[in-house]
Design a protein around this motif. Structure first.
Motif, PDB file in Angstrom:
ATOM      1  N   LEU A   1       0.806  -1.226   0.000  1.00 11.78           N
ATOM      2  CA  LEU A   1       0.000   0.000   0.000  1.00 11.78           C
ATOM      3  C   LEU A   1       0.842   1.281   0.000  1.00 11.78           C
ATOM      4  N   HIS A   2       2.147   1.170   0.309  1.00 11.15           N
ATOM      5  CA  HIS A   2       2.976   2.386   0.201  1.00 11.15           C
ATOM      6  C   HIS A   2       3.181   2.799  -1.266  1.00 11.15           C
ATOM      7  N   TRP A   3       2.862   1.908  -2.200  1.00  9.35           N
ATOM      8  CA  TRP A   3       2.984   2.265  -3.622  1.00  9.35           C
ATOM      9  C   TRP A   3       1.801   3.062  -4.133  1.00  9.35           C
ATOM     10  N   VAL A   4       0.699   3.053  -3.377  1.00 13.09           N
ATOM     11  CA  VAL A   4      -0.538   3.630  -3.914  1.00 13.09           C
ATOM     12  C   VAL A   4      -0.802   4.987  -3.255  1.00 13.09           C
TER      13      VAL A   4
ATOM     14  N   PHE B   1       2.558  -2.198   5.686  1.00 13.97           N
ATOM     15  CA  PHE B   1       3.263  -1.493   4.617  1.00 13.97           C
ATOM     16  C   PHE B   1       4.183  -0.436   5.240  1.00 13.97           C
ATOM     17  N   GLY B   2       4.913   0.295   4.387  1.00 10.81           N
ATOM     18  CA  GLY B   2       5.858   1.277   4.901  1.00 10.81           C
ATOM     19  C   GLY B   2       5.143   2.418   5.608  1.00 10.81           C
ATOM     20  N   GLY B   3       5.589   2.731   6.829  1.00 11.74           N
ATOM     21  CA  GLY B   3       4.968   3.823   7.585  1.00 11.74           C
ATOM     22  C   GLY B   3       5.915   4.999   7.724  1.00 11.74           C
TER      23      GLY B   3
ATOM     24  N   GLY C   1       8.588   7.600   8.293  1.00  4.54           N
ATOM     25  CA  GLY C   1      10.022   7.427   8.558  1.00  4.54           C
ATOM     26  C   GLY C   1      10.644   6.271   7.791  1.00  4.54           C
ATOM     27  N   ASN C   2       9.840   5.604   6.962  1.00  4.31           N
ATOM     28  CA  ASN C   2      10.371   4.448   6.224  1.00  4.31           C
ATOM     29  C   ASN C   2      11.542   4.858   5.325  1.00  4.31           C
ATOM     30  N   VAL C   3      12.574   4.046   5.323  1.00  2.42           N
ATOM     31  CA  VAL C   3      13.816   4.255   4.543  1.00  2.42           C
ATOM     32  C   VAL C   3      14.301   5.714   4.554  1.00  2.42           C
ATOM     33  N   LYS C   4      14.176   6.336   5.714  1.00  2.00           N
ATOM     34  CA  LYS C   4      14.522   7.762   5.824  1.00  2.00           C
ATOM     35  C   LYS C   4      16.031   7.991   5.631  1.00  2.00           C
TER      36      LYS C   4
ATOM     37  N   ASN D   1       6.857   9.995  -3.891  1.00  3.37           N
ATOM     38  CA  ASN D   1       6.972   8.764  -4.678  1.00  3.37           C
ATOM     39  C   ASN D   1       6.161   7.654  -4.027  1.00  3.37           C
ATOM     40  N   TRP D   2       6.082   7.722  -2.703  1.00  8.24           N
ATOM     41  CA  TRP D   2       5.434   6.658  -1.935  1.00  8.24           C
ATOM     42  C   TRP D   2       4.571   7.259  -0.838  1.00  8.24           C
ATOM     43  N   TYR D   3       3.744   6.422  -0.247  1.00 10.55           N
ATOM     44  CA  TYR D   3       2.845   6.849   0.827  1.00 10.55           C
ATOM     45  C   TYR D   3       3.283   6.158   2.119  1.00 10.55           C
ATOM     46  N   PHE D   4       3.849   6.928   3.049  1.00 11.94           N
ATOM     47  CA  PHE D   4       4.327   6.373   4.320  1.00 11.94           C
ATOM     48  C   PHE D   4       3.610   7.101   5.466  1.00 11.94           C
ATOM     49  N   PRO D   5       2.359   6.743   5.772  1.00  6.62           N
ATOM     50  CA  PRO D   5       1.603   7.512   6.773  1.00  6.62           C
ATOM     51  C   PRO D   5       2.009   7.197   8.205  1.00  6.62           C
TER      52      PRO D   5
ATOM     53  N   GLU E   1      21.622  -1.886  -5.128  1.00  9.71           N
ATOM     54  CA  GLU E   1      20.658  -2.813  -5.754  1.00  9.71           C
ATOM     55  C   GLU E   1      19.233  -2.484  -5.318  1.00  9.71           C
ATOM     56  N   TRP E   2      19.091  -2.138  -4.041  1.00  5.17           N
ATOM     57  CA  TRP E   2      17.751  -1.804  -3.531  1.00  5.17           C
ATOM     58  C   TRP E   2      17.217  -0.579  -4.276  1.00  5.17           C
ATOM     59  N   LEU E   3      18.078   0.442  -4.402  1.00  7.39           N
ATOM     60  CA  LEU E   3      17.639   1.677  -5.079  1.00  7.39           C
ATOM     61  C   LEU E   3      17.327   1.426  -6.553  1.00  7.39           C
TER      62      LEU E   3
ATOM     63  N   MET F   1      16.208  -1.357  -7.811  1.00  9.69           N
ATOM     64  CA  MET F   1      14.967  -2.135  -7.924  1.00  9.69           C
ATOM     65  C   MET F   1      13.744  -1.297  -7.548  1.00  9.69           C
ATOM     66  N   PHE F   2      13.853  -0.566  -6.436  1.00 15.30           N
ATOM     67  CA  PHE F   2      12.646   0.085  -5.900  1.00 15.30           C
ATOM     68  C   PHE F   2      12.588   1.593  -6.121  1.00 15.30           C
ATOM     69  N   GLY F   3      13.732   2.198  -6.424  1.00 10.11           N
ATOM     70  CA  GLY F   3      13.732   3.657  -6.513  1.00 10.11           C
ATOM     71  C   GLY F   3      14.139   4.170  -7.879  1.00 10.11           C
TER      72      GLY F   3
ATOM     73  N   ASP G   1      16.573   0.710   6.229  1.00 11.29           N
ATOM     74  CA  ASP G   1      15.946   1.147   7.493  1.00 11.29           C
ATOM     75  C   ASP G   1      14.413   1.217   7.342  1.00 11.29           C
ATOM     76  N   TYR G   2      13.809   0.045   7.252  1.00 16.87           N
ATOM     77  CA  TYR G   2      12.353  -0.024   7.082  1.00 16.87           C
ATOM     78  C   TYR G   2      11.621   0.317   8.385  1.00 16.87           C
ATOM     79  N   MET G   3      10.516   1.048   8.247  1.00 16.86           N
ATOM     80  CA  MET G   3       9.545   1.248   9.332  1.00 16.86           C
ATOM     81  C   MET G   3       8.244   0.653   8.813  1.00 16.86           C
ATOM     82  N   ARG G   4       7.661  -0.230   9.564  1.00 14.42           N
ATOM     83  CA  ARG G   4       6.425  -0.871   9.108  1.00 14.42           C
ATOM     84  C   ARG G   4       5.226  -0.387   9.893  1.00 14.42           C
ATOM     85  N   LEU G   5       4.125  -0.141   9.178  1.00 15.97           N
ATOM     86  CA  LEU G   5       2.851   0.165   9.826  1.00 15.97           C
ATOM     87  C   LEU G   5       1.986  -1.085   9.709  1.00 15.97           C
TER      88      LEU G   5
HETATM   89  C1  BEZ Z   1       9.214  -0.691   1.259  1.00 14.22           C
HETATM   90  O1  BEZ Z   1       9.257  -0.174   2.365  1.00 14.22           O
HETATM   91  O2  BEZ Z   1       8.890  -1.870   1.103  1.00 14.22           O
HETATM   92  C2  BEZ Z   1       9.553   0.142   0.093  1.00 14.22           C
HETATM   93  C3  BEZ Z   1       9.827   1.456   0.274  1.00 14.22           C
HETATM   94  C4  BEZ Z   1      10.120   2.263  -0.807  1.00 14.22           C
HETATM   95  C5  BEZ Z   1      10.138   1.719  -2.041  1.00 14.22           C
HETATM   96  C6  BEZ Z   1       9.856   0.402  -2.206  1.00 14.22           C
HETATM   97  C7  BEZ Z   1       9.577  -0.402  -1.157  1.00 14.22           C
END
Ligand code: BEZ
Length: 255
Positions: free
Chosen positions: A104-107, A131-133, A135-138, A161-165, A202-204, A206-208, A244-248
């Protein structure tokens, strides 16, 4: 939503399998029961959908990515999978539960998603989301923006780019749309990245990838190397890279 067709499914599953591995824990919160009708919203390649299926529940998986759905159908041919958007889906029969992991952080159309989930649940139906809340990947995103700025580019990582509530933002949204929230938790979940040499790069990639649109290959490599070097003291721990994931995490019911 996530990019629709350009996913390299093999790379995703080999190097970014953590996306669904962590979700197994969330299934315990869902607690699927034989005979229940459950929707896996943003099912990706279907690994968690299949775990839910094993409980004896009837499960349907949806995802906006055609390539993900065709991979899911190939692997798990007893399960129904459909290409559908999280902010725009409708099924004839309402669900006992809707489950969604790491999607849901993608939407960005978050209210539309909540309205859709509400419409497709039975009364008292369960919502189990992670999903990402806030402070996610701050650390990663702040550093990308810093390096971009130092190299003459505008900051792009922290724009929407993403929704991190935050907890309050998301629970308010749920309550405003007919849900009662039973659990809302924002927690740190440093996530190990499987590429030991270039985990952050690699993470960036793939996802960024959208952050670096319009920047040529050589320049992008230079920026990515700098980002990785700069976050090393915080994201490289005992020989391993971590994001540095933060999960909601949410458990709610339709009133
Ligand atoms: C994630 O937290 O899963 C995520 C965050 C940003 C981009 C893609 C995935």
């Amino acid at each position: 939503m996530r990019p629709k067709n350009e996913w390299d499914i093999q790379l995703y599953n080999e190097k970014h399998g953590f996306v669904y591995k962590y979700g197994e824990d969330l299934i315990k919160l869902l607690h699927p029961i034989e005979g229940e009708l459950i929707l896996d919203l943003g099912c990706g390649t279907g690994e968690l959908t299949n775990e839910i299926y094993k409980s004896g529940a009837k499960v349907i998986g949806i995802d906006a990515s055609e390539s993900m759905i065709s991979a899911a159908k190939e692997k798990y041919n007893d399960i129904d999978f459909y290409v559908k958007e999280a902010a725009n889906f409708q099924f004839e029969e309402p669900f006992d539960a809707i489950f969604s992991n790491a999607v849901l952080h993608w939407v960005l159309e978050s209210e539309k998603v909540v309205v859709c989930m509400h419409r497709n649940l039975k009364k008292n139906g369960k919502l189990v989301l992670e999903f990402g809340g806030k402070g996610n990947v701050k650390i990663i995103l702040d550093t990308v923006d810093k390096i971009l700025l130092e190299n003459g580019y505008s900051q792009r990582a922290k724009i929407k780019n993403w929704y991190f509530p935050s907890i309050s933002e998301y629970t308010t949204l749920l309550e405003r749309n007919g849900f009662e929230v039973e659990l809302a938790q924002l927690y740190e979940r440093p996530t190990e990245l499987s590429d030991e040499k270039n985990g952050i790069k690699e993470w960036l990639l793939m996802f960024g990838s959208t952050i670096f649109e319009g920047i040529n290959f050589k320049e992008k490599e230079r920026i990515l190397n700098k980002v990785q070097e700069e976050v090393k003291d915080r994201c490289f721990i005992e020989g391993k890279w971590f994001a540095d994931y933060m999960r909601l995490r949410i458990l709610a019911r339709k009133k």
